[in-house]
Write a protein that holds these residues in place. Sequence first.
Motif, PDB file in Angstrom:
ATOM      1  N   ALA A 246       0.940  -1.147  -0.091  1.00  0.00           N
ATOM      2  CA  ALA A 246      -0.009  -0.047  -0.076  1.00  0.00           C
ATOM      3  C   ALA A 246       0.644   1.172  -0.001  1.00  0.00           C
ATOM      4  N   ALA A 247       2.293   1.300  -0.070  1.00  0.00           N
ATOM      5  CA  ALA A 247       3.003   2.241   0.108  1.00  0.00           C
ATOM      6  C   ALA A 247       3.100   2.983  -1.259  1.00  0.00           C
ATOM      7  N   ARG A 248       2.950   4.072  -1.196  1.00  0.00           N
ATOM      8  CA  ARG A 248       3.276   4.968  -2.443  1.00  0.00           C
ATOM      9  C   ARG A 248       4.269   6.092  -2.450  1.00  0.00           C
ATOM     10  N   PRO A 249       5.209   6.331  -3.259  1.00  0.00           N
ATOM     11  CA  PRO A 249       5.982   7.507  -3.181  1.00  0.00           C
ATOM     12  C   PRO A 249       5.377   8.724  -3.040  1.00  0.00           C
ATOM     13  N   ALA A 250       6.128   9.793  -2.290  1.00  0.00           N
ATOM     14  CA  ALA A 250       5.411  10.989  -2.284  1.00  0.00           C
ATOM     15  C   ALA A 250       6.917  12.097  -1.841  1.00  0.00           C
ATOM     16  N   LEU A 251       6.421  13.341  -2.199  1.00  0.00           N
ATOM     17  CA  LEU A 251       7.283  14.305  -1.475  1.00  0.00           C
ATOM     18  C   LEU A 251       6.644  14.831  -0.184  1.00  0.00           C
ATOM     19  N   THR A 260       0.700   5.696   2.640  1.00  0.00           N
ATOM     20  CA  THR A 260       0.328   4.635   2.920  1.00  0.00           C
ATOM     21  C   THR A 260      -1.092   4.792   2.725  1.00  0.00           C
ATOM     22  N   GLU A 261      -1.851   3.943   1.664  1.00  0.00           N
ATOM     23  CA  GLU A 261      -3.178   4.223   1.495  1.00  0.00           C
ATOM     24  C   GLU A 261      -3.714   2.671   1.516  1.00  0.00           C
ATOM     25  N   VAL A 262      -4.817   2.296   2.204  1.00  0.00           N
ATOM     26  CA  VAL A 262      -5.522   0.979   2.360  1.00  0.00           C
ATOM     27  C   VAL A 262      -7.030   1.303   1.742  1.00  0.00           C
ATOM     28  N   GLU A 263      -7.247   0.664   0.596  1.00  0.00           N
ATOM     29  CA  GLU A 263      -8.623   0.822   0.117  1.00  0.00           C
ATOM     30  C   GLU A 263      -9.098   2.430   0.016  1.00  0.00           C
ATOM     31  N   GLY A 264      -8.415   3.194  -0.519  1.00  0.00           N
ATOM     32  CA  GLY A 264      -8.507   4.620  -0.712  1.00  0.00           C
ATOM     33  C   GLY A 264      -8.561   5.447   0.553  1.00  0.00           C
ATOM     34  N   ARG A 265      -8.131   4.764   1.501  1.00  0.00           N
ATOM     35  CA  ARG A 265      -8.116   5.774   2.863  1.00  0.00           C
ATOM     36  C   ARG A 265      -6.834   5.767   3.371  1.00  0.00           C
ATOM     37  N   LEU A 266      -6.382   7.200   3.436  1.00  0.00           N
ATOM     38  CA  LEU A 266      -4.835   7.441   3.796  1.00  0.00           C
ATOM     39  C   LEU A 266      -4.723   6.890   5.428  1.00  0.00           C
ATOM     40  N   MET A 267      -3.629   5.976   5.579  1.00  0.00           N
ATOM     41  CA  MET A 267      -3.408   5.358   6.665  1.00  0.00           C
ATOM     42  C   MET A 267      -2.257   5.969   7.469  1.00  0.00           C
ATOM     43  N   GLU A 281      16.527  10.130  10.413  1.00  0.00           N
ATOM     44  CA  GLU A 281      15.447  10.414  11.030  1.00  0.00           C
ATOM     45  C   GLU A 281      13.929   9.977  10.101  1.00  0.00           C
ATOM     46  N   ILE A 282      13.216   9.301  10.969  1.00  0.00           N
ATOM     47  CA  ILE A 282      11.905   8.675  10.250  1.00  0.00           C
ATOM     48  C   ILE A 282      10.780   9.352  11.081  1.00  0.00           C
ATOM     49  N   ASP A 283       9.864  10.043  10.482  1.00  0.00           N
ATOM     50  CA  ASP A 283       8.779  10.461  11.110  1.00  0.00           C
ATOM     51  C   ASP A 283       7.365  10.225  10.585  1.00  0.00           C
ATOM     52  N   ILE A 284       6.464   9.531  11.210  1.00  0.00           N
ATOM     53  CA  ILE A 284       5.392   8.764  10.715  1.00  0.00           C
ATOM     54  C   ILE A 284       4.220   9.607  11.474  1.00  0.00           C
ATOM     55  N   LEU A 285       3.250   9.987  10.714  1.00  0.00           N
ATOM     56  CA  LEU A 285       2.025  10.458  11.140  1.00  0.00           C
ATOM     57  C   LEU A 285       0.991   9.607  10.765  1.00  0.00           C
ATOM     58  N   ALA A 286       0.484   8.975  11.798  1.00  0.00           N
ATOM     59  CA  ALA A 286      -0.832   8.067  11.523  1.00  0.00           C
ATOM     60  C   ALA A 286      -2.121   8.325  12.470  1.00  0.00           C
ATOM     61  N   ASP A 287      -2.156   9.619  12.811  1.00  0.00           N
ATOM     62  CA  ASP A 287      -3.146  10.157  13.475  1.00  0.00           C
ATOM     63  C   ASP A 287      -4.322  10.230  12.514  1.00  0.00           C
ATOM     64  N   GLN A 288      -5.401   9.436  12.572  1.00  0.00           N
ATOM     65  CA  GLN A 288      -6.490   9.443  11.502  1.00  0.00           C
ATOM     66  C   GLN A 288      -7.215  10.952  11.332  1.00  0.00           C
ATOM     67  N   LEU A 291      -5.030  13.268   9.520  1.00  0.00           N
ATOM     68  CA  LEU A 291      -4.760  12.972   8.355  1.00  0.00           C
ATOM     69  C   LEU A 291      -5.893  13.246   7.586  1.00  0.00           C
ATOM     70  N   PHE A 292      -7.155  13.043   8.106  1.00  0.00           N
ATOM     71  CA  PHE A 292      -8.319  13.361   7.333  1.00  0.00           C
ATOM     72  C   PHE A 292      -8.508  14.658   7.072  1.00  0.00           C
ATOM     73  N   SER A 293      -8.103  15.522   8.123  1.00  0.00           N
ATOM     74  CA  SER A 293      -8.452  16.886   8.025  1.00  0.00           C
ATOM     75  C   SER A 293      -7.691  17.802   7.161  1.00  0.00           C
ATOM     76  N   TYR A 294      -6.363  17.105   6.812  1.00  0.00           N
ATOM     77  CA  TYR A 294      -5.544  18.079   5.597  1.00  0.00           C
ATOM     78  C   TYR A 294      -4.941  17.397   4.314  1.00  0.00           C
ATOM     79  N   ALA A 295      -5.258  16.121   4.407  1.00  0.00           N
ATOM     80  CA  ALA A 295      -4.356  15.372   3.251  1.00  0.00           C
ATOM     81  C   ALA A 295      -4.902  15.737   2.106  1.00  0.00           C
TER      82      ALA A 295
END
Length: 300
Positions: A246-251, A260-267, A281-288, A291-295
């Motif tokens: 489900a991983a897709r490249p991005a800037l 990472t998107e699963v069934e059209g939902r940004l995870m 450094e790796i920074d991961i935002l997974a707060d749904q 993510l929904f509010s600005y992606a």
Amino acid sequence: MDERDLLAERFEASRDHLRAVAYRMLGSLSEAEDAVQEAWLRLSRSDSGAIENLGGWLTTVVSRVCLDILRSRTARGEEPMGVHVPDPVVSHVGHEGADGTDPEQQALLADSVGLALLVVLDTLAPAERLAFVLHDMFGVPFEEIAPVVERTPAAARQLASRARRRVRGAAPTPDADLGLQREVVDAFLAASRDGDFDALLTVLDPDVVLRADAGAVAVGAGASKLVRGAAAVAGQALTFRKFSHAARPALVNGAVGVVTEVEGRLMAVMGFTIADGRIVEIDILADQDRLFSYAPGHGR
């Protein structure tokens, strides 16, 4: 065009700059937009004819609003689950490099500030952060910063100097070559998919930091965490295998990252800071909620 329409047009010409200032001050896209909107409300209620330098006036107003927000955060002692990743600015990029960023995101990316730097800025006192951002990032003279922080120009200069020392000591200087970044991130993802622990160690800096922000209410294996050291981070990376498809490249803030998107939902959004050819450094935002509010394409 009447006087109010003309004023609105002049404000819109400054909007991108004001949003960029507020984002660097706050590390939050929604709060940055609120600060810019507050500046418009104050302008619309003011005697605009008496404002000689509209751009400078608006920057000052936005800065004061941001300073109030930062001070409010400090007073509340905000630190969700002990880990916080600032809002990433995400640009979806295909393998050929096609950029699907919307115009608002492009304006923020035009003078990108990395997630690693934003994390360090979050550790500064509100007045230090304001002085550093305004002077070092936007070239605002200390004579104009001083009234905002209610200090003399010399004291404002000292605030920026203290902040600069902390930033230099804590924020890594990333490699600028996006091609090199892509090679390193691709190698990291391939090693994660293959379960190759040794290969992971070759692309991770010995002192790498992984920061995962899943929000204040997250529980379980995906909850917020801070992991340090190549071996520990490599161990965490092996858990990404089930999501690799489900991983897709991005800037992400102008650097190579992954969404990472699963069934059209940004995870999740994953940002990488790469220095000297290794991931530091790796920074991961997974707060749904966030993510929904600005992606892009996901509710904003």
